[in-house]
Design an enzyme around this catalytic site. Structure first.
Site, mmCIF file in Angstrom:
data_model
loop_
_atom_site.group_PDB
_atom_site.id
_atom_site.type_symbol
_atom_site.label_atom_id
_atom_site.label_comp_id
_atom_site.label_asym_id
_atom_site.label_seq_id
_atom_site.Cartn_x
_atom_site.Cartn_y
_atom_site.Cartn_z
ATOM 1 N N GLU A 298 0.613 -1.173 0.098
ATOM 2 C CA GLU A 298 0.207 -0.106 0.293
ATOM 3 C C GLU A 298 0.946 1.227 0.024
ATOM 4 O OE1 GLU A 298 -0.084 -2.710 1.494
ATOM 5 O OE2 GLU A 298 -2.217 -2.983 2.779
ATOM 6 N N CYS B 294 -2.034 -2.814 7.048
ATOM 7 C CA CYS B 294 -1.690 -2.187 9.255
ATOM 8 C C CYS B 294 -2.205 -0.954 9.044
ATOM 9 C CB CYS B 294 0.125 -2.614 9.143
ATOM 10 S SG CYS B 294 0.953 -1.035 7.584
ATOM 11 N N CYS C 135 0.624 1.943 7.300
ATOM 12 C CA CYS C 135 -0.585 2.020 5.925
ATOM 13 C C CYS C 135 -1.968 3.253 5.868
ATOM 14 C CB CYS C 135 -0.725 0.592 5.104
ATOM 15 S SG CYS C 135 0.907 0.310 4.632
HETATM 16 N N1 THU Z 1 1.920 -6.493 4.153
HETATM 17 C C1 THU Z 1 1.725 -6.107 2.547
HETATM 18 O O1 THU Z 1 2.560 -5.628 2.326
HETATM 19 N N2 THU Z 1 0.190 -5.331 2.969
HETATM 20 C C2 THU Z 1 -0.332 -5.544 4.346
HETATM 21 O O2 THU Z 1 -1.713 -5.030 4.393
HETATM 22 C C3 THU Z 1 0.308 -6.313 5.021
HETATM 23 C C4 THU Z 1 0.917 -6.449 5.392
HETATM 24 C C5 THU Z 1 2.987 -7.224 3.486
HETATM 25 C C6 THU Z 1 4.225 -6.696 4.557
HETATM 26 C C7 THU Z 1 5.331 -8.304 4.544
HETATM 27 O O3 THU Z 1 5.821 -7.961 3.424
HETATM 28 C C8 THU Z 1 4.079 -8.912 5.183
HETATM 29 O O4 THU Z 1 3.371 -8.747 4.447
HETATM 30 C C9 THU Z 1 4.012 -9.839 5.806
HETATM 31 O O5 THU Z 1 3.633 -9.307 6.324
#
Ligand code: THU
Length: 126
Positions: A55, A85, A88
């Site tokens: 995001e 998260c 974000c």
């Molecule tokens: N992650 C994202 O890119 N977006 C989300 O909404 C949840 C988590 C990624 C961060 C990390 O690379 C992996 O997912 C596990 O947490």
């Protein structure tokens, strides 16, 4: 672009996810206020704390093109529903209204829609 079309774009992007540590692949497709589309993927790092979510990758890439306001985002992972998260959510708040639509999609389950205002109530703002 419809959310369904944005989900198709996110599925095309997913192979660009760099996630060798978590193996949790995420792609995000963001629509700006002019209707332009911007993509991002998660980019991990061996020093785990420097990992960047899909995001925020999408928001930062979009801002670098000159975009400043956004209408909606579709976030997709084939590895489970990628609900954004806290970091974000706060970054999205910087550039989006509380009725900004967030669609969270994975395989084998229906997509879920949220509004930024419900995911980040009482957001910090200067
Ligand atoms: N992650 C994202 O890119 N977006 C989300 O909404 C949840 C988590 C990624 C961060 C990390 O690379 C992996 O997912 C596990 O947490």
């Amino acid at each position: 672009m419809t959310s369904d079309e944005m989900l198709s774009e996110a599925k095309l992007l997913i192979d660009r996810s760099y996630s060798p540590y978590s193996h949790f692949r995420v792609a995000a497709v963001l629509e700006d206020s002019d209707g332009n589309i911007h993509g991002g993927v998660n980019v991990e790092n061996s020093s785990y704390g420097m990992t960047m979510c899909a995001e925020r990758s999408a928001v930062f890439a979009a801002v670098a093109t000159g975009a400043r306001r956004f209408k909606k985002i579709v976030i997709y992972s084939p590895d489970g529903p990628p609900v954004p998260c806290g970091a974000c959510r706060q970054v999205l708040w910087e550039f989006c209204d509380k009725d900004f639509r967030i669609t969270v999609a994975s395989d084998g389950v229906p997509p879920r829609d949220f509004l930024l205002g419900e995911l980040l109530p009482e957001a910090f703002q200067l």
